[in-house]
Design an enzyme around this catalytic site. Structure first.
Site, short mmCIF file in Angstrom:
data_model
loop_
_atom_site.label_atom_id
_atom_site.label_comp_id
_atom_site.label_asym_id
_atom_site.label_seq_id
_atom_site.Cartn_x
_atom_site.Cartn_y
_atom_site.Cartn_z
N ALA A 1 5.15 -1.84 0.30
CA ALA A 1 5.77 -2.98 0.55
C ALA A 1 6.57 -3.42 1.84
CB ALA A 1 6.06 -4.02 -0.89
N PRO A 2 6.45 -4.71 2.60
CA PRO A 2 5.26 -4.86 2.42
C PRO A 2 3.74 -4.85 3.68
CG PRO A 2 6.77 -5.82 4.77
CD PRO A 2 7.05 -4.23 3.81
N GLY A 3 4.21 -2.97 3.89
CA GLY A 3 2.26 -2.87 4.27
C GLY A 3 2.92 -2.59 5.37
N GLY A 4 3.94 -2.59 6.10
CA GLY A 4 3.71 -1.73 7.65
C GLY A 4 3.11 0.16 7.38
N LYS B 1 15.83 9.63 2.64
CA LYS B 1 16.96 8.86 3.04
C LYS B 1 18.40 9.71 2.75
CE LYS B 1 14.47 5.23 2.90
NZ LYS B 1 13.65 4.76 3.53
C1 LIG Z 1 11.76 0.45 3.36
S1 LIG Z 1 10.66 -0.74 2.40
C2 LIG Z 1 9.21 0.07 2.90
C3 LIG Z 1 8.37 -0.20 4.02
C4 LIG Z 1 7.21 0.15 4.25
N1 LIG Z 1 6.65 1.40 5.07
C5 LIG Z 1 6.43 -0.69 5.36
O1 LIG Z 1 6.01 -0.05 6.03
O2 LIG Z 1 6.39 -1.60 5.23
C6 LIG Z 1 10.73 0.74 0.76
C7 LIG Z 1 9.88 0.25 0.23
O3 LIG Z 1 9.74 1.38 -1.79
C8 LIG Z 1 9.74 0.44 -2.41
N2 LIG Z 1 10.20 0.86 -3.65
C9 LIG Z 1 11.35 1.52 -4.16
N3 LIG Z 1 11.61 2.76 -5.23
C10 LIG Z 1 10.37 2.18 -5.24
C11 LIG Z 1 9.79 2.75 -6.77
N4 LIG Z 1 10.47 3.52 -7.66
N5 LIG Z 1 7.90 3.16 -7.07
C12 LIG Z 1 7.75 2.12 -5.56
N6 LIG Z 1 8.10 1.80 -4.82
C13 LIG Z 1 9.18 0.98 -5.09
C14 LIG Z 1 10.26 -0.49 -3.07
O4 LIG Z 1 10.32 -2.42 -3.19
C15 LIG Z 1 10.08 -1.06 -0.93
O5 LIG Z 1 9.27 -2.36 -1.35
#
Ligand SMILES: C[S@@+](CC[C@H](N)C(=O)[O-])C[C@H]1O[C@@H](n2cnc3c(N)ncnc32)[C@H](O)[C@@H]1O
Length: 340
Positions: free
Chosen positions: A211-214, A297
């Site tokens: 999320a959000p889905g990029g 990270k």
């Molecule tokens: C940086 S955002 C990802 C952005 C995404 N790649 C995009 O292009 O929109 C990080 C995401 O990791 C999710 N997240 C963190 N820990 C998680 C877990 N244990 N399981 C699933 N999602 C997780 C968060 O909810 C957040 O939406």
């Protein structure tokens, strides 16, 4: 001995310098713009094998480099500066004649260098044309690099591949009109190029932390079926996409049939060791030879040590192909792995 100007993401030059110190015996490294640019020497190596080695086995934090072929004092005087740039360009006849030449001009914010990037380029273009070359922005045969600090003007001319990136300072730009759901999408687009891994060769992707889905939208655009895992909501524009399945769950709680996916992408905002455990547990869901693109990270004090530890841990299930801090990475690096 050749001198190079190296560039890393803001704040990460110390790690790029450390990597080079470990790699290049006898190198002398010196900071230019704090945290971002620096000079280093080829040390005990001949430039040719050194550049081949840096290209084949790219350092993680060094985004860009160019060799310094001439140095001038920066005076702030436009006429003197233009004369110096022209005089340097006139020495390049052998490389310029019949070639496409890109001119990349950068300056530090406190530099008295009297030109903008475009103005600096305009000074050199007439010499390129006079010597029988063609001035281009992209896909050049040679790149003339100009870098101005507070005191010095460094110039050099090199093959794009030897610079590690053919973008000025490695600052990869995507077209502004490229519609993305989140800026994170640029990381995946950049990874595709940096790892030379065309995404349209995959058919079934698992996107962890989607999320959000990029990233998901990039994968869908490439024609893949995507399983997106994230407790958070996806962008409404993706909601009814016929090739998307969104599992609103923690990635630690999902499981899939063996060999379900040929691509895993993971951009979870979480401790990289937790992420590694989750990805390793899901490894059987990937077919043999499947690729993984994973952001790591950097939350710990010693990034190089953390990355090494993580590479070691990932290597049980995966071949680690490349780890790179991309221009679009912030406090993180991006890793490409292949399922064993
Ligand atoms: C940086 S955002 C990802 C952005 C995404 N790649 C995009 O292009 O929109 C990080 C995401 O990791 C999710 N997240 C963190 N820990 C998680 C877990 N244990 N399981 C699933 N999602 C997780 C968060 O909810 C957040 O939406």
């Amino acid at each position: 001995m050749t001198i190079y100007v190296g560039t890393a993401n803001p704040g990460f030059a110390p790690y790029a310098m450390e990597e080079l110190r470990r790699r290049i015996q006898g190198t002398k490294v010196s900071g230019l713009a704090p945290g971002e640019t620096f000079s280093f020497t080829s040390g005990d190596y001949d430039p040719e094998p050194l550049l081949t080695d840096l290209r084949r086995n790219e350092p993680i934090f060094l985004r860009h480099l160019f060799p310094v072929e001439a140095e001038y004092e920066v005076t702030g005087n436009p006429d003197n500066t233009a004369d110096a740039l022209k005089a340097y360009a006139l020495t390049l006849e052998d490389r310029i004649k019949g070639s496409k030449i890109a001119i990349q001009v950068r300056k530090e914010h406190n530099s008295p260098f009297p030109f903008s990037s475009a103005e600096g380029r305009d000074v050199i273009v007439p010499i390129i044309e006079q010597l029988g070359g063609e001035s281009v922005a992209r896909e050049a045969d040679w790149i003339i690099s100009v870098y101005a600090t507070k005191k010095k003007l460094f110039v050099g001319c090199s093959l794009p591949r030897d610079n590690l990136s053919d973008w000025p300072g490695g600052a990869v730009r995507f077209r502004k009109d490229e519609e993305v759901i989140s800026r994170a999408a640029f990381k995946l687009l950049e990874a595709e190029r940096a790892f030379n891994l065309p995404l349209d060769r995959f058919s079934n992707a698992l996107d962890l932390g989607a999320a959000p889905g990029g990233w998901t939208s990039v994968l869908l655009d490439r024609g893949m079926k995507v399983t997106a895992v994230d407790p958070a909501e996806m962008d409404p524009s993706l909601e009814y996409h016929p090739k998307l399945r969104h599992i609103r769950s923690n990635a630690a709680d999902v499981s899939f049939a063996p060999g379900s996916f040929d691509l895993l992408v993971c951009d979870m905002s979480w401790d990289p060791h937790h992420t590694r455990r989750i990805v390793s547990e899901l490894a059987p869901a990937l077919s043999a030879g499947a690729s993984g693109i994973i952001t790591l990270k950097l939350m710990y004090k010693k990034p190089l040590q953390s990355i090494n530890d993580l590479m070691e841990d990932y290597s049980h299930e995966f071949d680690v192909r490349k780890v790179k801090q991309l221009f679009h990475n912030r406090e993180e690096v991006t890793m490409w792995v292949k399922r064993k």
